[in-house]
Design a protein around this motif. Structure first.
Motif, PDB file in Angstrom:
ATOM      1  N   ALA A  70      52.629   4.604 -41.035  1.00 27.03           N
ATOM      2  CA  ALA A  70      53.034   5.685 -41.939  1.00 27.03           C
ATOM      3  C   ALA A  70      53.308   6.979 -41.194  1.00 27.03           C
ATOM      4  CB  ALA A  70      51.960   5.900 -43.001  1.00 27.03           C
ATOM      5  N   GLY A  71      53.872   6.889 -39.985  1.00 26.86           N
ATOM      6  CA  GLY A  71      54.188   8.092 -39.238  1.00 26.86           C
ATOM      7  C   GLY A  71      54.242   7.813 -37.745  1.00 26.86           C
ATOM      8  N   SER A  72      54.331   8.877 -36.960  1.00 26.55           N
ATOM      9  CA  SER A  72      54.419   8.769 -35.504  1.00 26.55           C
ATOM     10  C   SER A  72      53.133   8.181 -34.923  1.00 26.55           C
ATOM     11  CB  SER A  72      54.680  10.148 -34.895  1.00 26.55           C
ATOM     12  OG  SER A  72      54.529  10.110 -33.497  1.00 26.55           O
ATOM     13  N   LEU A  73      53.298   7.359 -33.886  1.00 23.75           N
ATOM     14  CA  LEU A  73      52.149   6.713 -33.255  1.00 23.75           C
ATOM     15  C   LEU A  73      51.604   7.508 -32.072  1.00 23.75           C
ATOM     16  CD1 LEU A  73      53.442   2.997 -33.153  1.00 23.75           C
ATOM     17  CD2 LEU A  73      52.642   4.362 -35.095  1.00 23.75           C
ATOM     18  N   SER A  74      52.174   8.656 -31.757  1.00 18.99           N
ATOM     19  CA  SER A  74      51.877   9.332 -30.487  1.00 18.99           C
ATOM     20  C   SER A  74      50.418   9.745 -30.353  1.00 18.99           C
ATOM     21  CB  SER A  74      52.789  10.550 -30.321  1.00 18.99           C
ATOM     22  OG  SER A  74      52.602  11.476 -31.378  1.00 18.99           O
ATOM     23  N   ALA A  75      49.763  10.109 -31.460  1.00 16.26           N
ATOM     24  CA  ALA A  75      48.380  10.594 -31.361  1.00 16.26           C
ATOM     25  C   ALA A  75      47.345   9.480 -31.480  1.00 16.26           C
ATOM     26  CB  ALA A  75      48.122  11.643 -32.448  1.00 16.26           C
ATOM     27  N   PRO A  77      49.068   8.091 -39.692  1.00 13.46           N
ATOM     28  CA  PRO A  77      49.882   6.870 -39.559  1.00 13.46           C
ATOM     29  C   PRO A  77      49.107   5.592 -39.884  1.00 13.46           C
ATOM     30  CG  PRO A  77      50.291   8.354 -37.731  1.00 13.46           C
ATOM     31  CD  PRO A  77      49.120   8.918 -38.477  1.00 13.46           C
ATOM     32  N   LEU A  78      47.765   5.661 -39.851  1.00 11.43           N
ATOM     33  CA  LEU A  78      46.916   4.515 -40.155  1.00 11.43           C
ATOM     34  C   LEU A  78      46.495   4.463 -41.617  1.00 11.43           C
ATOM     35  CD1 LEU A  78      44.564   4.779 -37.029  1.00 11.43           C
ATOM     36  CD2 LEU A  78      46.243   2.970 -37.446  1.00 11.43           C
ATOM     37  N   ASP A  79      47.162   5.249 -42.478  1.00 10.71           N
ATOM     38  CA  ASP A  79      46.774   5.359 -43.876  1.00 10.71           C
ATOM     39  C   ASP A  79      46.538   3.983 -44.502  1.00 10.71           C
ATOM     40  OD1 ASP A  79      46.229   6.601 -46.306  1.00 10.71           O
ATOM     41  OD2 ASP A  79      48.252   7.352 -46.618  1.00 10.71           O
ATOM     42  N   PHE A  80      47.488   3.075 -44.368  1.00 14.17           N
ATOM     43  CA  PHE A  80      47.384   1.776 -45.025  1.00 14.17           C
ATOM     44  C   PHE A  80      46.434   0.852 -44.273  1.00 14.17           C
ATOM     45  CE2 PHE A  80      51.213   3.751 -46.477  1.00 14.17           C
ATOM     46  CZ  PHE A  80      51.142   3.542 -47.836  1.00 14.17           C
ATOM     47  N   ALA A  81      46.467   0.896 -42.945  1.00 16.00           N
ATOM     48  CA  ALA A  81      45.559   0.053 -42.165  1.00 16.00           C
ATOM     49  C   ALA A  81      44.098   0.434 -42.416  1.00 16.00           C
ATOM     50  CB  ALA A  81      45.896   0.172 -40.679  1.00 16.00           C
ATOM     51  N   LEU A  82      43.813   1.721 -42.534  1.00 13.79           N
ATOM     52  CA  LEU A  82      42.431   2.147 -42.761  1.00 13.79           C
ATOM     53  C   LEU A  82      41.971   1.832 -44.181  1.00 13.79           C
ATOM     54  CD1 LEU A  82      42.359   5.547 -40.818  1.00 13.79           C
ATOM     55  CD2 LEU A  82      41.238   3.407 -40.177  1.00 13.79           C
ATOM     56  N   HIS A  83      42.849   1.950 -45.158  1.00 16.12           N
ATOM     57  CA  HIS A  83      42.475   1.524 -46.512  1.00 16.12           C
ATOM     58  C   HIS A  83      42.173   0.019 -46.533  1.00 16.12           C
ATOM     59  CE1 HIS A  83      43.930   5.423 -48.165  1.00 16.12           C
ATOM     60  NE2 HIS A  83      43.138   5.108 -49.182  1.00 16.12           N
ATOM     61  N   ASP A  84      43.006  -0.747 -45.828  1.00 20.20           N
ATOM     62  CA  ASP A  84      42.784  -2.194 -45.761  1.00 20.20           C
ATOM     63  C   ASP A  84      41.462  -2.497 -45.063  1.00 20.20           C
ATOM     64  OD1 ASP A  84      43.768  -4.908 -46.203  1.00 20.20           O
ATOM     65  OD2 ASP A  84      44.086  -5.006 -44.040  1.00 20.20           O
ATOM     66  N   LEU A  85      41.203  -1.817 -43.943  1.00 22.28           N
ATOM     67  CA  LEU A  85      39.957  -2.021 -43.206  1.00 22.28           C
ATOM     68  C   LEU A  85      38.747  -1.675 -44.060  1.00 22.28           C
ATOM     69  CD1 LEU A  85      38.284  -2.487 -40.613  1.00 22.28           C
ATOM     70  CD2 LEU A  85      38.776  -0.100 -39.993  1.00 22.28           C
ATOM     71  N   ALA A  86      38.772  -0.534 -44.732  1.00 18.96           N
ATOM     72  CA  ALA A  86      37.635  -0.124 -45.557  1.00 18.96           C
ATOM     73  C   ALA A  86      37.376  -1.136 -46.662  1.00 18.96           C
ATOM     74  CB  ALA A  86      37.875   1.260 -46.142  1.00 18.96           C
ATOM     75  N   GLY A  87      38.442  -1.616 -47.296  1.00 21.26           N
ATOM     76  CA  GLY A  87      38.262  -2.617 -48.339  1.00 21.26           C
ATOM     77  C   GLY A  87      37.648  -3.888 -47.807  1.00 21.26           C
ATOM     78  N   ARG A  88      38.097  -4.322 -46.635  1.00 17.22           N
ATOM     79  CA  ARG A  88      37.542  -5.539 -46.043  1.00 17.22           C
ATOM     80  C   ARG A  88      36.067  -5.348 -45.672  1.00 17.22           C
ATOM     81  NH1 ARG A  88      41.668  -9.172 -44.051  1.00 17.22           N
ATOM     82  NH2 ARG A  88      43.745  -8.356 -44.490  1.00 17.22           N
ATOM     83  N   LEU A  89      35.727  -4.193 -45.110  1.00 13.33           N
ATOM     84  CA  LEU A  89      34.342  -3.935 -44.736  1.00 13.33           C
ATOM     85  C   LEU A  89      33.429  -3.879 -45.961  1.00 13.33           C
ATOM     86  CD1 LEU A  89      34.868  -1.228 -41.960  1.00 13.33           C
ATOM     87  CD2 LEU A  89      33.983  -3.553 -41.620  1.00 13.33           C
ATOM     88  N   THR A 107      50.199  -2.458 -32.511  1.00 11.70           N
ATOM     89  CA  THR A 107      51.401  -2.341 -33.321  1.00 11.70           C
ATOM     90  C   THR A 107      52.267  -3.576 -33.159  1.00 11.70           C
ATOM     91  OG1 THR A 107      53.300  -0.912 -33.846  1.00 11.70           O
ATOM     92  CG2 THR A 107      52.736  -1.176 -31.518  1.00 11.70           C
ATOM     93  N   GLY A 108      53.068  -3.847 -34.174  1.00 15.35           N
ATOM     94  CA  GLY A 108      53.992  -4.972 -34.150  1.00 15.35           C
ATOM     95  C   GLY A 108      55.118  -4.714 -35.132  1.00 15.35           C
ATOM     96  N   GLN A 109      56.057  -5.660 -35.212  1.00 11.04           N
ATOM     97  CA  GLN A 109      57.219  -5.514 -36.082  1.00 11.04           C
ATOM     98  C   GLN A 109      57.284  -6.685 -37.054  1.00 11.04           C
ATOM     99  OE1 GLN A 109      60.053  -3.403 -36.175  1.00 11.04           O
ATOM    100  NE2 GLN A 109      59.400  -1.956 -34.623  1.00 11.04           N
ATOM    101  N   LEU A 110      57.492  -6.376 -38.325  1.00 16.61           N
ATOM    102  CA  LEU A 110      57.765  -7.384 -39.337  1.00 16.61           C
ATOM    103  C   LEU A 110      59.245  -7.338 -39.695  1.00 16.61           C
ATOM    104  CD1 LEU A 110      54.770  -7.022 -41.845  1.00 16.61           C
ATOM    105  CD2 LEU A 110      55.117  -8.812 -40.128  1.00 16.61           C
ATOM    106  N   THR A 111      59.765  -8.482 -40.104  1.00 16.16           N
ATOM    107  CA  THR A 111      61.156  -8.582 -40.544  1.00 16.16           C
ATOM    108  C   THR A 111      61.182  -8.909 -42.027  1.00 16.16           C
ATOM    109  OG1 THR A 111      61.869  -9.359 -38.367  1.00 16.16           O
ATOM    110  CG2 THR A 111      63.337  -9.795 -40.218  1.00 16.16           C
ATOM    111  N   TYR A 112      61.968  -8.165 -42.775  1.00 14.88           N
ATOM    112  CA  TYR A 112      62.100  -8.429 -44.208  1.00 14.88           C
ATOM    113  C   TYR A 112      63.567  -8.695 -44.529  1.00 14.88           C
ATOM    114  CZ  TYR A 112      63.585  -3.518 -44.392  1.00 14.88           C
ATOM    115  OH  TYR A 112      64.230  -2.326 -44.179  1.00 14.88           O
TER     116      TYR A 112
END
Length: 364
Positions: free
Chosen positions: A58-63, A89-101, A14-19
């Motif tokens: 996209a949500g809590s990171l606890s799990a 919470p990984l909704d967008f990261a997993l879509h990005d990963l699947a597209g890249r794969l 995880t990390g933080q972006l600034t907009y």
């Protein structure tokens, strides 16, 4: 697909972006200043074979720590989206990963039912005529902001209204809402104008506003009041081609779909992140069945507009996309040009945005 499903999750970081926005964004009918930017958390998921995907958290990171070591196929199906509740919470990261794969843009995973370009309006025209406190700038401030967004490539403007809910006496607020709407129409006679009250009116009060601006050719009216069948039935006969959009705030999706089937709503607005990419994939067939279009709410972070554009290109049935004027530090969004009010989507794998070079830490 089987080979992709067998990939194992090696790390989640995880990390933080600034907009930042090009100006301080003021009040809406309910809330004070929206500031000049902020930060947002992102997630990066990496596989044991060295692939990665990233996106807004996209949500809590606890799990999430418990998902390390899982097979990708246990968390995500390219034809469905996220299939394990703990991984949402990984909704967008997993879509990005699947597209890249797969070597495909996300919109291709979604079916390519839309076009790789979509109209995009500025969602940043707030109640800036009321600021600064004690020495308000007046309607010229709204016109200047619209002109700045026009110069940035937008050809449609969503005006916040509802000044009489909290900030002005109700009759004075109504008059100012009417004056602002008419002033923007005069300044931009050929551009789309949308208005958004954030539920700041009563049903009869909004009818009075609308009757005074009917000749302004509004493209849509958004959240005019807390949606009820009775108030929508009062408004609907008056709107003509103007669309009625709702569903951003605390959406009751089954109820919204029922109102849509009755012809009382034209566009649903559930947020692209808090509602979720996977949820939008699941609900869009029901929207088509109800003859209602979509425009996922994207206000807040500029990155959300790009996700909404991918969804539009993939699922279709998106009438327009909410633009958030501004920049996000450390990311390259050059694949998403905004030209003459049209936002284009890149054909690069995943979301087509390189992983930002920012400090990352393992999710623990």
């Amino acid at each position: 697909m089987a080979q992709i499903a067998d990939q194992r999750i090696d790390r989640i970081e995880t990390g933080q972006l600034t907009y930042s926005y090009p100006r301080t964004v003021g009040r809406n009918s309910h809330l004070g200043s929206h500031g000049s930017g902020g930060t947002l958390p992102i997630l990066v998921v990496r596989t044991s074979d060295g692939a990665h995907g990233w996106g807004i958290a996209a949500g809590s990171l606890s799990a999430l720590p418990g998902l390390v070591g899982s097979r990708l196929g246990e968390l995500f199906d390219p034809e469905v989206g996220v299939i394990n509740e703990a991984a949402f919470p990984l909704d967008f990261a997993l879509h990005d990963l699947a597209g890249r794969l797969l070597g495909e843009p996300v919109y291709s995973l979604l079916g390519k039912l839309g076009e790789p370009s979509v109209t995009c309006y500025s969602g940043a025209i707030y109640l800036d005529d009321l600021d600064p406190e004690g020495s308000p700038r007046g309607i010229d401030a709204v016109l200047e902001n619209a002109a700045a967004d026009f110069a940035a490539g937008y050809r449609a403007f969503k005006l916040k209204i509802g000044r009489g809910y909290r900030w002005q006496e109700p009759r004075a607020g109504l008059r100012r809402d009417i004056e602002v709407t008419r002033a923007v129409r005069t300044a931009f006679p050929t551009e789309r104008i949308l208005v958004d009250a954030n539920d700041g009116y009563t049903g009869p009060g909004f009818v009075e506003y609308f009757e005074q601006v009917k000749d302004c050719d509004l493209f849509w009216i958004e959240e005019p009041f807390a949606e009820t069948r009775e108030d929508l039935a009062l408004l609907r006969p008056l709107t003509g081609p103007t669309l009625i959009a709702d569903g951003e705030a605390h959406p009751n999706v089954p109820e919204l779909l029922e109102l849509s089937r009755e012809g009382l709503l034209d566009v649903l607005l559930m947020d692209v992140v808090s509602y979720g990419f996977t949820a939008w994939r699941q609900v869009m067939p029901s929207l088509r069945e109800a003859s209602v279009q979509a425009s996922p709410h994207a206000w807040g972070q500029p990155l959300k507009s790009l996700y909404a554009a991918q969804l539009a290109a993939g699922l279709g049935n998106v009438v327009t996309v909410e633009g958030v004027p501004g920049t996000t530090a450390g990311i390259d969004t050059s694949g998403y040009p905004l030209v003459e009010g049209v936002l284009s989507v890149p054909a690069q794998p995943g979301f087509g945005i390189p992983l930002p070079t920012i400090p990352l830490a393992p999710v623990t």
